[in-house]
Write a protein that holds these residues in place. Sequence first.
Motif, PDB file in Angstrom:
ATOM      1  N   UNK A   1       0.848  -1.186   0.000  1.00  0.00           N
ATOM      2  CA  UNK A   1       0.000   0.000   0.000  1.00  0.00           C
ATOM      3  C   UNK A   1       0.880   1.231   0.000  1.00  0.00           C
ATOM      4  N   UNK A   2       0.734   2.058  -1.032  1.00  0.00           N
ATOM      5  CA  UNK A   2       1.393   3.365  -1.101  1.00  0.00           C
ATOM      6  C   UNK A   2       0.322   4.411  -0.824  1.00  0.00           C
ATOM      7  N   UNK A   3       0.524   5.231   0.186  1.00  0.00           N
ATOM      8  CA  UNK A   3      -0.512   6.219   0.501  1.00  0.00           C
ATOM      9  C   UNK A   3       0.114   7.530   0.955  1.00  0.00           C
ATOM     10  N   UNK A   4      -0.575   8.608   0.652  1.00  0.00           N
ATOM     11  CA  UNK A   4      -0.122   9.927   1.087  1.00  0.00           C
ATOM     12  C   UNK A   4      -0.637  10.178   2.497  1.00  0.00           C
ATOM     13  N   UNK A   5       0.238  10.477   3.451  1.00  0.00           N
ATOM     14  CA  UNK A   5      -0.201  10.705   4.829  1.00  0.00           C
ATOM     15  C   UNK A   5      -1.223  11.835   4.913  1.00  0.00           C
ATOM     16  N   UNK A   6      -2.184  11.663   5.812  1.00  0.00           N
ATOM     17  CA  UNK A   6      -3.196  12.692   6.045  1.00  0.00           C
ATOM     18  C   UNK A   6      -3.181  13.028   7.533  1.00  0.00           C
TER      19      UNK A   6
ATOM     20  N   UNK B   1       3.764  -1.370   3.814  1.00  0.00           N
ATOM     21  CA  UNK B   1       3.052  -0.104   3.887  1.00  0.00           C
ATOM     22  C   UNK B   1       4.061   1.008   3.645  1.00  0.00           C
ATOM     23  N   UNK B   2       3.804   1.821   2.626  1.00  0.00           N
ATOM     24  CA  UNK B   2       4.785   2.822   2.202  1.00  0.00           C
ATOM     25  C   UNK B   2       4.145   4.213   2.166  1.00  0.00           C
ATOM     26  N   UNK B   3       4.425   5.076   3.138  1.00  0.00           N
ATOM     27  CA  UNK B   3       3.947   6.455   3.056  1.00  0.00           C
ATOM     28  C   UNK B   3       4.687   7.202   1.943  1.00  0.00           C
ATOM     29  N   UNK B   4       3.948   7.977   1.148  1.00  0.00           N
ATOM     30  CA  UNK B   4       4.564   8.740   0.054  1.00  0.00           C
ATOM     31  C   UNK B   4       4.101  10.187   0.126  1.00  0.00           C
ATOM     32  N   UNK B   5       5.026  11.103  -0.110  1.00  0.00           N
ATOM     33  CA  UNK B   5       4.691  12.521  -0.143  1.00  0.00           C
ATOM     34  C   UNK B   5       4.405  12.945  -1.575  1.00  0.00           C
ATOM     35  N   UNK B   6       3.230  13.495  -1.801  1.00  0.00           N
ATOM     36  CA  UNK B   6       2.833  13.997  -3.112  1.00  0.00           C
ATOM     37  C   UNK B   6       2.823  15.522  -3.075  1.00  0.00           C
ATOM     38  N   UNK B   7       2.511  16.139  -4.208  1.00  0.00           N
ATOM     39  CA  UNK B   7       2.520  17.601  -4.266  1.00  0.00           C
ATOM     40  C   UNK B   7       1.471  18.215  -3.345  1.00  0.00           C
TER      41      UNK B   7
ATOM     42  N   UNK C   1       5.721  -4.632   6.940  1.00  0.00           N
ATOM     43  CA  UNK C   1       6.776  -3.637   7.132  1.00  0.00           C
ATOM     44  C   UNK C   1       6.200  -2.246   6.894  1.00  0.00           C
ATOM     45  N   UNK C   2       6.610  -1.291   7.705  1.00  0.00           N
ATOM     46  CA  UNK C   2       6.282   0.113   7.466  1.00  0.00           C
ATOM     47  C   UNK C   2       7.554   0.784   6.977  1.00  0.00           C
ATOM     48  N   UNK C   3       7.556   1.176   5.712  1.00  0.00           N
ATOM     49  CA  UNK C   3       8.756   1.723   5.089  1.00  0.00           C
ATOM     50  C   UNK C   3       8.953   3.188   5.451  1.00  0.00           C
ATOM     51  N   UNK C   4      10.170   3.669   5.221  1.00  0.00           N
ATOM     52  CA  UNK C   4      10.441   5.100   5.373  1.00  0.00           C
ATOM     53  C   UNK C   4       9.634   5.879   4.333  1.00  0.00           C
ATOM     54  N   UNK C   5       9.121   7.031   4.736  1.00  0.00           N
ATOM     55  CA  UNK C   5       8.371   7.865   3.809  1.00  0.00           C
ATOM     56  C   UNK C   5       9.286   8.402   2.713  1.00  0.00           C
ATOM     57  N   UNK C   6       8.773   8.462   1.487  1.00  0.00           N
ATOM     58  CA  UNK C   6       9.539   8.955   0.344  1.00  0.00           C
ATOM     59  C   UNK C   6       8.661   9.860  -0.501  1.00  0.00           C
ATOM     60  N   UNK C   7       9.284  10.717  -1.279  1.00  0.00           N
ATOM     61  CA  UNK C   7       8.546  11.500  -2.259  1.00  0.00           C
ATOM     62  C   UNK C   7       8.112  10.576  -3.392  1.00  0.00           C
ATOM     63  N   UNK C   8       6.921  10.831  -3.912  1.00  0.00           N
ATOM     64  CA  UNK C   8       6.384   9.960  -4.944  1.00  0.00           C
ATOM     65  C   UNK C   8       7.316   9.887  -6.154  1.00  0.00           C
ATOM     66  N   UNK C   9       7.854  11.009  -6.567  1.00  0.00           N
ATOM     67  CA  UNK C   9       8.750  11.024  -7.727  1.00  0.00           C
ATOM     68  C   UNK C   9       9.988  10.179  -7.516  1.00  0.00           C
ATOM     69  N   UNK C  10      10.564  10.266  -6.322  1.00  0.00           N
ATOM     70  CA  UNK C  10      11.759   9.473  -6.013  1.00  0.00           C
ATOM     71  C   UNK C  10      11.441   7.991  -5.981  1.00  0.00           C
ATOM     72  N   UNK C  11      10.282   7.655  -5.446  1.00  0.00           N
ATOM     73  CA  UNK C  11       9.883   6.252  -5.386  1.00  0.00           C
ATOM     74  C   UNK C  11       9.734   5.670  -6.787  1.00  0.00           C
ATOM     75  N   UNK C  12       9.090   6.416  -7.675  1.00  0.00           N
ATOM     76  CA  UNK C  12       8.832   5.914  -9.023  1.00  0.00           C
ATOM     77  C   UNK C  12      10.090   5.866  -9.884  1.00  0.00           C
ATOM     78  N   UNK C  13      11.051   6.731  -9.596  1.00  0.00           N
ATOM     79  CA  UNK C  13      12.259   6.775 -10.424  1.00  0.00           C
ATOM     80  C   UNK C  13      13.083   5.499 -10.301  1.00  0.00           C
TER      81      UNK C  13
ATOM     82  N   UNK D   1      -4.015   8.629  -3.138  1.00  0.00           N
ATOM     83  CA  UNK D   1      -3.553  10.009  -3.047  1.00  0.00           C
ATOM     84  C   UNK D   1      -3.979  10.708  -1.765  1.00  0.00           C
ATOM     85  N   UNK D   2      -3.591  11.974  -1.625  1.00  0.00           N
ATOM     86  CA  UNK D   2      -3.913  12.755  -0.426  1.00  0.00           C
ATOM     87  C   UNK D   2      -5.331  13.334  -0.509  1.00  0.00           C
ATOM     88  N   UNK D   3      -5.691  14.111   0.510  1.00  0.00           N
ATOM     89  CA  UNK D   3      -7.029  14.706   0.552  1.00  0.00           C
ATOM     90  C   UNK D   3      -7.290  15.597  -0.657  1.00  0.00           C
TER      91      UNK D   3
END
Length: 244
Positions: A84-89, A109-115, A145-157, A194-196
């Motif tokens: 699960x990739x999700x933007x923290x709220x 479980x992977x938190x991701x930061x989006x714009x 596993x709860x992964x370290x949060x990453x920016x979405x762009x970095x994760x996809x690259x 995605x986020x809210x």
Amino acid sequence: MHETRPKIRLYFDAPLCTGAELLLEEQAHYVSTVMRHGPGDCVEVFNGRDGAWTARITQASKRKIACTVEKQIALQQNPPDVWLLFAPIKKARTDFIVEKAAEMGVSRICPVFTQFTNSERLRRDRLRAHAIEAAEQCGGTFVPEVAEAMKLGSLLSDWDSRRRILFCDERRNAEPAQTVLRNYTRGPWAILIGPEGGFSQEEADAMYARDFVVPVSLGPRVLRADTAAVAAIAAWQMALGDWV
């Protein structure tokens, strides 16, 4: 007759085998004071690797519980290979997402930061604790596993294209998830929520441009991020996971 299993289930990160001695400290108050268990009583323990075991309490106080592992009562059962990739709220709703993801059977479980992510402070240890608590309560033997949060762009690259991403498009331009997933088989997957504020146009365009991304709609209404996570996991599990 089926053997009655202990009322208390506890996660303990140590090898489990017959005769192993365990010293429980973080759970001591709960076991001895809240649940009123003492010497001679049994608890169920699991470590996410070796299945579930009974352990008999030999010493008990508010600060420490000593017990001896007796026998295995459930084999290890791992979830399907879906992340699960999700933007923290907001804090409570992020906790809810982690808890439900663990209950419903994701492997990571992977938190991701989006714009448009409006929450940038995360305590990984707290989210891990919520995942453990959910596994204890739902009878599971695996803790994602709860992964370290990453920016979405970095994760996809650096993404392995063999793992498809179920892209939950809040704009509802895609086909329904259940219709789309019928065309795919089991294998490594990830679900992206995605986020809210939803995904930016730039992020959505980048997702649609990738061959390993599978865009889907979660229905005719815009769901809150935490609701969307539960709905998407359920849809994937019913189509390709271990609910079928």
